[in-house]
Design a protein around this motif. Sequence first.
Motif, PDB file in Angstrom:
ATOM      1  N   MET A  18       0.847  -1.190   0.000  1.00 28.77           N
ATOM      2  CA  MET A  18       0.000   0.000   0.000  1.00 28.77           C
ATOM      3  C   MET A  18       0.883   1.241   0.000  1.00 28.77           C
ATOM      4  O   MET A  18       1.677   1.458   0.913  1.00 28.77           O
ATOM      5  N   ILE A  19       0.738   2.039  -1.062  1.00 30.75           N
ATOM      6  CA  ILE A  19       1.535   3.252  -1.228  1.00 30.75           C
ATOM      7  C   ILE A  19       0.626   4.467  -1.103  1.00 30.75           C
ATOM      8  O   ILE A  19      -0.401   4.554  -1.775  1.00 30.75           O
ATOM      9  N   ARG A  20       1.007   5.403  -0.219  1.00 32.59           N
ATOM     10  CA  ARG A  20       0.261   6.647  -0.048  1.00 32.59           C
ATOM     11  C   ARG A  20       1.008   7.791  -0.727  1.00 32.59           C
ATOM     12  O   ARG A  20       2.226   7.786  -0.804  1.00 32.59           O
ATOM     13  N   LEU A  46      -7.281  -0.680 -15.977  1.00 34.29           N
ATOM     14  CA  LEU A  46      -7.537  -0.794 -14.546  1.00 34.29           C
ATOM     15  C   LEU A  46      -6.909   0.372 -13.785  1.00 34.29           C
ATOM     16  O   LEU A  46      -7.540   0.959 -12.886  1.00 34.29           O
ATOM     17  N   MET A  47      -5.676   0.710 -14.128  1.00 37.26           N
ATOM     18  CA  MET A  47      -5.005   1.821 -13.436  1.00 37.26           C
ATOM     19  C   MET A  47      -5.757   3.130 -13.649  1.00 37.26           C
ATOM     20  O   MET A  47      -5.965   3.903 -12.706  1.00 37.26           O
ATOM     21  N   VAL A  48      -6.194   3.393 -14.892  1.00 36.79           N
ATOM     22  CA  VAL A  48      -6.932   4.627 -15.170  1.00 36.79           C
ATOM     23  C   VAL A  48      -8.288   4.608 -14.464  1.00 36.79           C
ATOM     24  O   VAL A  48      -8.714   5.614 -13.880  1.00 36.79           O
ATOM     25  N   GLY A  55      -4.035   6.736  -2.478  1.00 37.36           N
ATOM     26  CA  GLY A  55      -3.168   5.574  -2.329  1.00 37.36           C
ATOM     27  C   GLY A  55      -3.513   4.482  -3.314  1.00 37.36           C
ATOM     28  O   GLY A  55      -4.568   4.488  -3.950  1.00 37.36           O
ATOM     29  N   LEU A  56      -2.570   3.555  -3.436  1.00 43.90           N
ATOM     30  CA  LEU A  56      -2.704   2.445  -4.378  1.00 43.90           C
ATOM     31  C   LEU A  56      -2.318   1.154  -3.696  1.00 43.90           C
ATOM     32  O   LEU A  56      -1.374   1.113  -2.897  1.00 43.90           O
ATOM     33  N   LEU A  57      -3.034   0.078  -3.993  1.00 36.11           N
ATOM     34  CA  LEU A  57      -2.712  -1.258  -3.504  1.00 36.11           C
ATOM     35  C   LEU A  57      -2.147  -2.073  -4.659  1.00 36.11           C
ATOM     36  O   LEU A  57      -2.737  -2.117  -5.746  1.00 36.11           O
ATOM     37  N   ILE A  58      -1.015  -2.714  -4.438  1.00 35.17           N
ATOM     38  CA  ILE A  58      -0.326  -3.452  -5.496  1.00 35.17           C
ATOM     39  C   ILE A  58      -0.004  -4.850  -5.001  1.00 35.17           C
ATOM     40  O   ILE A  58       0.490  -5.036  -3.881  1.00 35.17           O
ATOM     41  N   ILE A  81      -4.385  -3.629  -7.556  1.00 30.26           N
ATOM     42  CA  ILE A  81      -5.634  -4.333  -7.265  1.00 30.26           C
ATOM     43  C   ILE A  81      -6.603  -3.466  -6.477  1.00 30.26           C
ATOM     44  O   ILE A  81      -7.714  -3.907  -6.172  1.00 30.26           O
ATOM     45  N   GLY A  82      -6.221  -2.256  -6.144  1.00 29.34           N
ATOM     46  CA  GLY A  82      -7.115  -1.395  -5.385  1.00 29.34           C
ATOM     47  C   GLY A  82      -6.545  -0.007  -5.248  1.00 29.34           C
ATOM     48  O   GLY A  82      -5.374   0.242  -5.555  1.00 29.34           O
TER      49      GLY A  82
END
Length: 514
Positions: free
Chosen positions: A85-87, A167-169, A193-196, A202-203
């Motif tokens: 999880m990246i913020r 998906l990213m867009v 944030g992004l879940l990878i 994926i989120g």
Amino acid sequence: MHEENGPWNQWRFEMEPGGPQHVGGDTPLLSGREWMIIALSGLMILNGWYFLGIITVNILILLILERKGVLDRWNATRVLGFILMIRTSRGQLTLEKISRPRRLWRWFGEFSLWLCAFILLITTTLITLSAITLLNQPTSQSLETSDVLLIPGVSNGIPLMWPLLALMVALVIHEYGHGIQMRAHGMRVRSFGLLIASMIPIGAFAEPEAREITQAPIRERMRTYAAGPAVNLVMAALLTVVLASTMMSIDPYDEGAYSPAIVVEGPSEAAGLLPYDIIIKVENASIGSASDLQNKLSQASAGDIWTMAVLPYDNGSWGNQIELEIILGDKHAHYLAMNVTPEMLEALDIKPGDPFMGVSGDGLGPAIQSTTGGRDRLIGPFAADLSASERILYGVTHPLQLLSIPLTFDGEVMASAEAAMLDVGPIHQEIINGIFWFWWINFLLGFANLIPVVPFDGGHLMRDAIRGSIQAVSNRISILHPQRMEIFATKTANVASLLFVGIFVLPILFRLVV
């Protein structure tokens, strides 16, 4: 909005305790726990448990990155052990500029709420019917874990490049939809944030100030929940028009009619007709489309003998014209032999002597199709020759048909033979693929997020709707103290949410286990 939507965009799970552990130069390259994870992942892969093996490899990589302090430098943490999880605080200025017409976005939030309420009703009905069907017919076909999660490049029928980019867009515009509604109603966004997992997003989440979102009026909070899925669905609607407009400019190499499947031991098989052979003439009358062949068939009778001019299909190309002779069968007799009752045939207006060619459809179209069949399927309700009633019918069924296309054609937007019939270059084809997958991901992301289960947006909408309804009734008849009413409303919403979790998860778990 402090959310990630599962599997792509669900509300954020709690972080695991403990921060990164920095090590000195004398520390071994791998710890004992990490060697155990390597051994465990190897055993899983050797036993064919590839999905679980990938998860353990992700755990190992993130443990090493955390121990070396890399996650700290990335402002990232581990979630559930195997998800990164990246913020980031980037995007705040852009968000502020986009959300400035506050009244416009509040109107869009109200529209989103009604749109999502309608779709939420549909998803709730479908999930309930699925659970009832499972109870009545427990011998359902099993599912693979990867097919349930619909992961680009992993799940059957979903390639990697275009779905991953789409998906990213889609995740970005989904979270901006939440963020814009927050700003339109005066709430602050702390971070995006992004879940990878395995290098695949994926989120995502837009994290609000917790106190502001919890203390916001219920309707404003519901607008915020609804905005994310609504943005994806509106984008999908726009892309439907773009896809249809793009396909309208494409023509086939040869005009005619074909069938994607031939009935075994039927008249067409006896005549030597094969799937995707293009019929261009019948009894010297030109056949330019499926309707031409259907009109010719409506004037014939069982036992008639036709001479057909055909372009034979052979592995992606068509040969020189040949002639085939077909003796039309009796459709009524054919279906009686298949144990169809006379009452059913009468209801279908199938009479003795009706002609039968012995051709069949592919599940996505009729038995007789034009050489523009693949193009027309993507155009859907925007085709020029449709009546008003046909246009409405196709408009309702078109999204479901588009969703099933890549699963039917193994990740392609049409059958390879259908694509070969069309005069389209490789660059044009890639543009079509890109538009299609952007539509597919946006529609699925918006629709799936309206499942009435927390952590999906639909679950939060349903819970707030229940609470709001109970509060409104209680305020009118004043049967409960406001504090007791709040407790009762919250408990009722939580129980309903748990009930739908069971209804939603039960069919999936059953198919994974059986």
